[in-house]
Design a protein around this motif. Structure first.
Motif, PDB file in Angstrom:
ATOM      1  N   GLU A 197      42.114  50.184  39.389  1.00  0.00           N
ATOM      2  CA  GLU A 197      40.847  50.572  40.013  1.00  0.00           C
ATOM      3  C   GLU A 197      39.708  49.606  39.647  1.00  0.00           C
ATOM      4  O   GLU A 197      38.675  49.594  40.310  1.00  0.00           O
ATOM      5  CB  GLU A 197      40.467  51.992  39.613  1.00  0.00           C
ATOM      6  N   GLN A 198      39.914  48.782  38.633  1.00  0.00           N
ATOM      7  CA  GLN A 198      38.901  47.785  38.252  1.00  0.00           C
ATOM      8  C   GLN A 198      38.693  46.743  39.350  1.00  0.00           C
ATOM      9  O   GLN A 198      37.654  46.117  39.421  1.00  0.00           O
ATOM     10  CB  GLN A 198      39.339  47.012  36.998  1.00  0.00           C
ATOM     11  N   VAL A 199      39.724  46.540  40.165  1.00  0.00           N
ATOM     12  CA  VAL A 199      39.687  45.531  41.221  1.00  0.00           C
ATOM     13  C   VAL A 199      39.628  46.250  42.558  1.00  0.00           C
ATOM     14  O   VAL A 199      40.582  46.918  42.947  1.00  0.00           O
ATOM     15  CB  VAL A 199      40.940  44.620  41.168  1.00  0.00           C
ATOM     16  N   ASP A 200      38.497  46.129  43.255  1.00  0.00           N
ATOM     17  CA  ASP A 200      38.411  46.775  44.568  1.00  0.00           C
ATOM     18  C   ASP A 200      38.747  45.760  45.656  1.00  0.00           C
ATOM     19  O   ASP A 200      39.004  44.588  45.388  1.00  0.00           O
ATOM     20  CB  ASP A 200      37.043  47.427  44.783  1.00  0.00           C
ATOM     21  N   SER A 201      38.748  46.206  46.900  1.00  0.00           N
ATOM     22  CA  SER A 201      39.151  45.319  48.000  1.00  0.00           C
ATOM     23  C   SER A 201      38.191  44.146  48.163  1.00  0.00           C
ATOM     24  O   SER A 201      38.610  43.050  48.540  1.00  0.00           O
ATOM     25  CB  SER A 201      39.303  46.102  49.303  1.00  0.00           C
ATOM     26  N   ASP A 202      36.907  44.336  47.859  1.00  0.00           N
ATOM     27  CA  ASP A 202      35.958  43.220  47.934  1.00  0.00           C
ATOM     28  C   ASP A 202      36.276  42.157  46.887  1.00  0.00           C
ATOM     29  O   ASP A 202      36.227  40.952  47.179  1.00  0.00           O
ATOM     30  CB  ASP A 202      34.518  43.708  47.751  1.00  0.00           C
ATOM     31  N   ASP A 203      36.615  42.595  45.683  1.00  0.00           N
ATOM     32  CA  ASP A 203      37.000  41.648  44.622  1.00  0.00           C
ATOM     33  C   ASP A 203      38.248  40.876  45.034  1.00  0.00           C
ATOM     34  O   ASP A 203      38.343  39.663  44.833  1.00  0.00           O
ATOM     35  CB  ASP A 203      37.306  42.383  43.306  1.00  0.00           C
ATOM     36  N   GLU A 204      39.185  41.608  45.600  1.00  0.00           N
ATOM     37  CA  GLU A 204      40.442  40.988  46.012  1.00  0.00           C
ATOM     38  C   GLU A 204      40.219  39.982  47.143  1.00  0.00           C
ATOM     39  O   GLU A 204      40.761  38.875  47.111  1.00  0.00           O
ATOM     40  CB  GLU A 204      41.423  42.077  46.434  1.00  0.00           C
ATOM     41  N   ASP A 205      39.395  40.352  48.122  1.00  0.00           N
ATOM     42  CA  ASP A 205      39.086  39.423  49.221  1.00  0.00           C
ATOM     43  C   ASP A 205      38.380  38.168  48.708  1.00  0.00           C
ATOM     44  O   ASP A 205      38.687  37.063  49.144  1.00  0.00           O
ATOM     45  CB  ASP A 205      38.200  40.096  50.281  1.00  0.00           C
ATOM     46  N   GLU A 206      37.460  38.338  47.775  1.00  0.00           N
ATOM     47  CA  GLU A 206      36.730  37.188  47.233  1.00  0.00           C
ATOM     48  C   GLU A 206      37.661  36.259  46.455  1.00  0.00           C
ATOM     49  O   GLU A 206      37.566  35.047  46.562  1.00  0.00           O
ATOM     50  CB  GLU A 206      35.563  37.643  46.350  1.00  0.00           C
ATOM     51  N   ALA A 207      38.562  36.836  45.685  1.00  0.00           N
ATOM     52  CA  ALA A 207      39.532  36.021  44.942  1.00  0.00           C
ATOM     53  C   ALA A 207      40.437  35.263  45.910  1.00  0.00           C
ATOM     54  O   ALA A 207      40.705  34.070  45.723  1.00  0.00           O
ATOM     55  CB  ALA A 207      40.363  36.900  44.007  1.00  0.00           C
ATOM     56  N   ALA A 208      40.881  35.938  46.961  1.00  0.00           N
ATOM     57  CA  ALA A 208      41.729  35.284  47.959  1.00  0.00           C
ATOM     58  C   ALA A 208      40.961  34.179  48.672  1.00  0.00           C
ATOM     59  O   ALA A 208      41.500  33.092  48.919  1.00  0.00           O
ATOM     60  CB  ALA A 208      42.238  36.314  48.971  1.00  0.00           C
ATOM     61  N   ARG A 209      39.691  34.426  48.969  1.00  0.00           N
ATOM     62  CA  ARG A 209      38.864  33.409  49.633  1.00  0.00           C
ATOM     63  C   ARG A 209      38.739  32.153  48.753  1.00  0.00           C
ATOM     64  O   ARG A 209      38.860  31.028  49.226  1.00  0.00           O
ATOM     65  CB  ARG A 209      37.484  33.970  49.956  1.00  0.00           C
TER      66      ARG A 209
END
Length: 195
Positions: A121-133
């Motif tokens: 839960e520490q990593v939300d979808s926005d965090d994940e999208d930013e890391a992927a970007r």
């Protein structure tokens, strides 16, 4: 000659009360298990599951391992919830892994699904999208001299190994290439990331 006389014989009592033989007492299994677990925890944090597996490989009986691991948990030397949170933070921030890839790693390290879910839960979808970007930008920059299909394939493969779905990677590649200009945006025309 009685058995006690035989034991004493010319060599004295068995086991001897002095000398090396008196000091070479076989350690009890709990002491061995504690030593193994402490040695492993000294080198790096570990989950209870990893420690149990290591103790089993060393031939420590399950009931002894459980007692030692219960005690280590009780005194705070083992904390699967904190271990999982730490692993999520480092794998996402340092390696750019997706939640899906981190969940697989947590499971492999013996973390139960509920504890893993709480940590993820520490990593939300926005965090994940930013890391992927960030990963897409880096990969596109490192492949800038290659033809469009090769760049796309390599970027998709690199992010796929980190657990990102092909659709997300394709969308981010299109966005990044569009920002680079019309020439870059045309590279993905007709690109199908698959399922």
């Amino acid at each position: 000659m009685t058995s006690s006389n035989r034991r004493r014989g010319r060599f004295g009592t068995e086991p001897p009360s002095t000398g090396t033989a008196a000091q070479d007492v076989e350690p009890d299994q709990e002491s061995v298990a504690r030593a193994i677990a402490l040695r492993l925890l000294t080198s790096s944090a570990r989950s209870r599951g990893q420690l149990a597996e290591a103790l089993a490989r060393k031939g420590v009986p399950d009931d002894v391992a459980d007692r030692v691991l219960d005690r280590f948990t009780e005194v705070g030397l083992i904390d699967d919830a904190e271990y999982a949170r730490m692993l999520v933070r480092t794998r996402h921030a340092e390696r750019g892994l997706s939640r899906r890839a981190i969940a697989v790693e947590l499971r492999r390290r013996g973390i139960d699904d509920e504890t893993a879910g709480d940590a993820l839960e520490q990593v939300d979808s926005d965090d994940e999208d930013e890391a992927a970007r960030r990963l897409v930008r880096r990969k596109l920059a490192s492949t800038s001299g290659l033809d469009a299909p090769t760049r796309s394939r390599r970027t998709l493969a690199a992010l796929g190994r980190k657990g990102y779905p092909p659709g997300l990677v394709a969308r981010l590649m299109r966005e990044e290439l569009a920002q680079q200009g019309a020439e870059g945006a045309d590279e993905l025309d007709g690109f199908d990331p698959g399922p």
